[in-house]
Design a protein around this motif. Structure first.
Motif, PDB file in Angstrom:
ATOM      1  N   ALA A  38       0.841  -1.186   0.000  1.00  0.00           N
ATOM      2  CA  ALA A  38       0.000   0.000   0.000  1.00  0.00           C
ATOM      3  C   ALA A  38       0.882   1.245   0.000  1.00  0.00           C
ATOM      4  CB  ALA A  38      -0.898   0.005   1.241  1.00  0.00           C
ATOM      5  N   ALA A  39       0.382   2.306  -0.631  1.00  0.00           N
ATOM      6  CA  ALA A  39       1.154   3.545  -0.712  1.00  0.00           C
ATOM      7  C   ALA A  39       1.548   4.027   0.675  1.00  0.00           C
ATOM      8  CB  ALA A  39       0.365   4.608  -1.455  1.00  0.00           C
ATOM      9  N   GLY A  40       0.639   3.942   1.639  1.00  0.00           N
ATOM     10  CA  GLY A  40       0.943   4.368   3.006  1.00  0.00           C
ATOM     11  C   GLY A  40       2.099   3.591   3.593  1.00  0.00           C
ATOM     12  N   GLY A  41       2.149   2.285   3.316  1.00  0.00           N
ATOM     13  CA  GLY A  41       3.231   1.446   3.818  1.00  0.00           C
ATOM     14  C   GLY A  41       4.554   1.812   3.198  1.00  0.00           C
ATOM     15  N   ALA A  42       4.567   2.089   1.901  1.00  0.00           N
ATOM     16  CA  ALA A  42       5.805   2.464   1.217  1.00  0.00           C
ATOM     17  C   ALA A  42       6.321   3.798   1.739  1.00  0.00           C
ATOM     18  CB  ALA A  42       5.581   2.527  -0.287  1.00  0.00           C
ATOM     19  N   GLU A  43       5.408   4.748   1.946  1.00  0.00           N
ATOM     20  CA  GLU A  43       5.814   6.061   2.463  1.00  0.00           C
ATOM     21  C   GLU A  43       6.374   5.927   3.875  1.00  0.00           C
ATOM     22  OE1 GLU A  43       2.216   8.280   2.082  1.00  0.00           O
ATOM     23  OE2 GLU A  43       2.381   8.377  -0.101  1.00  0.00           O
ATOM     24  N   ARG A  44       5.743   5.110   4.688  1.00  0.00           N
ATOM     25  CA  ARG A  44       6.207   4.887   6.060  1.00  0.00           C
ATOM     26  C   ARG A  44       7.609   4.271   6.038  1.00  0.00           C
ATOM     27  NH1 ARG A  44       5.439   0.495  10.013  1.00  0.00           N
ATOM     28  NH2 ARG A  44       5.475   1.420  12.074  1.00  0.00           N
ATOM     29  N   GLY A  45       7.804   3.281   5.201  1.00  0.00           N
ATOM     30  CA  GLY A  45       9.112   2.646   5.091  1.00  0.00           C
ATOM     31  C   GLY A  45      10.188   3.619   4.661  1.00  0.00           C
ATOM     32  N   THR A  46       9.878   4.484   3.701  1.00  0.00           N
ATOM     33  CA  THR A  46      10.839   5.481   3.228  1.00  0.00           C
ATOM     34  C   THR A  46      11.221   6.441   4.346  1.00  0.00           C
ATOM     35  OG1 THR A  46      10.006   5.318   0.969  1.00  0.00           O
ATOM     36  CG2 THR A  46      11.207   7.327   1.533  1.00  0.00           C
ATOM     37  N   LEU A  47      10.251   6.891   5.115  1.00  0.00           N
ATOM     38  CA  LEU A  47      10.529   7.799   6.238  1.00  0.00           C
ATOM     39  C   LEU A  47      11.428   7.147   7.278  1.00  0.00           C
ATOM     40  CD1 LEU A  47       7.103   9.551   6.840  1.00  0.00           C
ATOM     41  CD2 LEU A  47       9.276  10.672   6.359  1.00  0.00           C
ATOM     42  N   TYR A  48      11.103   5.926   7.667  1.00  0.00           N
ATOM     43  CA  TYR A  48      11.901   5.231   8.678  1.00  0.00           C
ATOM     44  C   TYR A  48      13.320   4.984   8.181  1.00  0.00           C
ATOM     45  CZ  TYR A  48       8.322   4.453  12.220  1.00  0.00           C
ATOM     46  OH  TYR A  48       7.404   4.637  13.223  1.00  0.00           O
ATOM     47  N   HIS A  49      13.463   4.602   6.919  1.00  0.00           N
ATOM     48  CA  HIS A  49      14.801   4.372   6.367  1.00  0.00           C
ATOM     49  C   HIS A  49      15.611   5.676   6.354  1.00  0.00           C
ATOM     50  CE1 HIS A  49      13.386   0.441   5.109  1.00  0.00           C
ATOM     51  NE2 HIS A  49      14.650   0.133   4.864  1.00  0.00           N
ATOM     52  N   SER A  50      14.958   6.774   6.039  1.00  0.00           N
ATOM     53  CA  SER A  50      15.636   8.070   6.031  1.00  0.00           C
ATOM     54  C   SER A  50      16.122   8.439   7.435  1.00  0.00           C
ATOM     55  CB  SER A  50      14.685   9.142   5.492  1.00  0.00           C
ATOM     56  OG  SER A  50      15.304  10.401   5.513  1.00  0.00           O
ATOM     57  N   VAL A  51      15.281   8.212   8.433  1.00  0.00           N
ATOM     58  CA  VAL A  51      15.668   8.490   9.821  1.00  0.00           C
ATOM     59  C   VAL A  51      16.867   7.636  10.210  1.00  0.00           C
ATOM     60  CG1 VAL A  51      14.936   8.200  12.233  1.00  0.00           C
ATOM     61  CG2 VAL A  51      13.410   9.310  10.590  1.00  0.00           C
ATOM     62  N   MET A  52      16.822   6.347   9.886  1.00  0.00           N
ATOM     63  CA  MET A  52      17.901   5.439  10.273  1.00  0.00           C
ATOM     64  C   MET A  52      19.207   5.771   9.540  1.00  0.00           C
ATOM     65  SD  MET A  52      16.582   3.763  12.650  1.00  0.00           S
ATOM     66  CE  MET A  52      17.831   2.520  12.941  1.00  0.00           C
TER      67      MET A  52
ATOM     68  N   SER B  18      18.866  13.788  17.376  1.00  0.00           N
ATOM     69  CA  SER B  18      18.204  13.156  16.228  1.00  0.00           C
ATOM     70  C   SER B  18      16.732  12.894  16.526  1.00  0.00           C
ATOM     71  CB  SER B  18      18.892  11.842  15.862  1.00  0.00           C
ATOM     72  OG  SER B  18      20.185  12.055  15.376  1.00  0.00           O
ATOM     73  N   LEU B  19      16.453  12.437  17.733  1.00  0.00           N
ATOM     74  CA  LEU B  19      15.069  12.141  18.115  1.00  0.00           C
ATOM     75  C   LEU B  19      14.223  13.404  18.191  1.00  0.00           C
ATOM     76  CD1 LEU B  19      15.743   9.463  20.870  1.00  0.00           C
ATOM     77  CD2 LEU B  19      14.624   9.068  18.657  1.00  0.00           C
ATOM     78  N   SER B  20      14.842  14.520  18.487  1.00  0.00           N
ATOM     79  CA  SER B  20      14.080  15.767  18.637  1.00  0.00           C
ATOM     80  C   SER B  20      13.598  16.337  17.311  1.00  0.00           C
ATOM     81  CB  SER B  20      14.911  16.808  19.385  1.00  0.00           C
ATOM     82  OG  SER B  20      15.973  17.273  18.574  1.00  0.00           O
ATOM     83  N   VAL B  21      14.144  15.861  16.208  1.00  0.00           N
ATOM     84  CA  VAL B  21      13.750  16.396  14.897  1.00  0.00           C
ATOM     85  C   VAL B  21      13.097  15.327  14.006  1.00  0.00           C
ATOM     86  CG1 VAL B  21      15.457  18.255  14.908  1.00  0.00           C
ATOM     87  CG2 VAL B  21      16.079  16.025  13.939  1.00  0.00           C
ATOM     88  N   LEU B  22      12.520  14.300  14.618  1.00  0.00           N
ATOM     89  CA  LEU B  22      11.865  13.249  13.840  1.00  0.00           C
ATOM     90  C   LEU B  22      10.655  13.794  13.088  1.00  0.00           C
ATOM     91  CD1 LEU B  22      11.764  10.222  16.324  1.00  0.00           C
ATOM     92  CD2 LEU B  22      13.172  10.452  14.279  1.00  0.00           C
ATOM     93  N   PRO B  23      10.430  13.306  11.872  1.00  0.00           N
ATOM     94  CA  PRO B  23       9.182  13.660  11.188  1.00  0.00           C
ATOM     95  C   PRO B  23       7.990  13.170  12.016  1.00  0.00           C
ATOM     96  CG  PRO B  23      10.683  12.486   9.711  1.00  0.00           C
ATOM     97  CD  PRO B  23      11.265  12.424  11.082  1.00  0.00           C
ATOM     98  N   SER B  24       6.884  13.881  11.971  1.00  0.00           N
ATOM     99  CA  SER B  24       5.726  13.545  12.813  1.00  0.00           C
ATOM    100  C   SER B  24       5.163  12.161  12.514  1.00  0.00           C
ATOM    101  CB  SER B  24       4.637  14.603  12.662  1.00  0.00           C
ATOM    102  OG  SER B  24       4.207  14.668  11.309  1.00  0.00           O
ATOM    103  N   GLU B  25       5.403  11.650  11.319  1.00  0.00           N
ATOM    104  CA  GLU B  25       4.878  10.334  10.941  1.00  0.00           C
ATOM    105  C   GLU B  25       5.684   9.184  11.550  1.00  0.00           C
ATOM    106  OE1 GLU B  25       5.834  12.705   8.859  1.00  0.00           O
ATOM    107  OE2 GLU B  25       4.165  13.237   7.564  1.00  0.00           O
ATOM    108  N   VAL B  26       6.841   9.479  12.099  1.00  0.00           N
ATOM    109  CA  VAL B  26       7.698   8.452  12.687  1.00  0.00           C
ATOM    110  C   VAL B  26       7.487   8.437  14.197  1.00  0.00           C
ATOM    111  CG1 VAL B  26      10.096   7.739  13.098  1.00  0.00           C
ATOM    112  CG2 VAL B  26       9.417   8.658  10.867  1.00  0.00           C
ATOM    113  N   GLN B  27       7.199   7.261  14.724  1.00  0.00           N
ATOM    114  CA  GLN B  27       6.963   7.113  16.157  1.00  0.00           C
ATOM    115  C   GLN B  27       8.292   7.142  16.911  1.00  0.00           C
ATOM    116  OE1 GLN B  27       3.840   6.931  17.536  1.00  0.00           O
ATOM    117  NE2 GLN B  27       3.186   7.362  15.444  1.00  0.00           N
TER     118      GLN B  27
END
Length: 186
Positions: A30-44, A55-64
């Motif tokens: 699903a598009a939502g899943g792909a977007e979530r994966g991209t965000l998490y990979h970018s953070v990591m 690093s944790l203080s500037v996380l995108p809001s979509e990342v828990q």
């Protein structure tokens, strides 16, 4: 015969073969899943292990935040931090390599096919002879076995790529599951 294929394309083929006729319990394409994966990979990819709180203080809001904190505080996260400090942590490494089409199960020929992909992370051992391969997954799954079944082939080829790039033996292949908040060794 295609002369070039990505690991993502191969993964789709493997999943179609492995899961023929099955229903899925987790998030897949699903598009939502792909977007979530991209965000998490970018953070990591950008996580600063010398100052993880920044690093944790500037996380995108979509990342828990809890997901990333769970990784940082895990044994694997601690290994990442030590390797980061020593310059032994490698993230988002691209590769391209030739693999016989027969081995990839895409044609009955030994003609090489260029396989390309991006390895999420690997850690070189302090002696430089071994390494740990890590792939992040955001799939919402119910079990470790489901992730192992989905991604075993992908990590197999990532291990080959790391061994060719760095001339070190992959001692462990690990999936870090953000849904399960744990390291899963293959």
């Amino acid at each position: 015969l295609k002369n070039k294929i990505s690991i993502s394309e191969l993964k789709k083929r493997w999943m179609l073969d492995q899961y023929a006729g099955e229903t899925f319990t987790g998030e897949r394409s699903a598009a939502g899943g792909a977007e979530r994966g991209t965000l998490y990979h970018s953070v990591m990819e950008k996580l600063d292990y010398s100052d993880p709180e920044r690093s944790l203080s500037v996380l995108p809001s979509e990342v828990q935040r809890e997901d990333i904190e769970s990784f940082i505080s895990s044994d694997l996260g601690k290994q990442f931090a030590a390797a980061y400090d020593d310059g032994r942590l490698f993230r988002e490494k691209q590769f391209i390599m030739g693999i016989p089409a027969r081995e990839l199960q895409i044609a009955d020929t030994d003609e090489p096919v260029l396989v390309q992909g991006i390895i999420d992370a690997f850690i070189i051992s302090p002696d430089g002879k071994g390494c740990i391969l890590v792939d992040y997954k955001t799939d919402r799954v119910l079990s470790e076995d489901e992730l192992k079944k989905r991604y075993e082939g992908q990590l197999h080829y990532y291990a080959i790529a790391v061994e060719k790039m760095r001339k070190c033996k992959v001692a462990k292949k690990i999936i870090w599951s953000f849904a399960l908040n744990k390291a899963i060794e293959l």
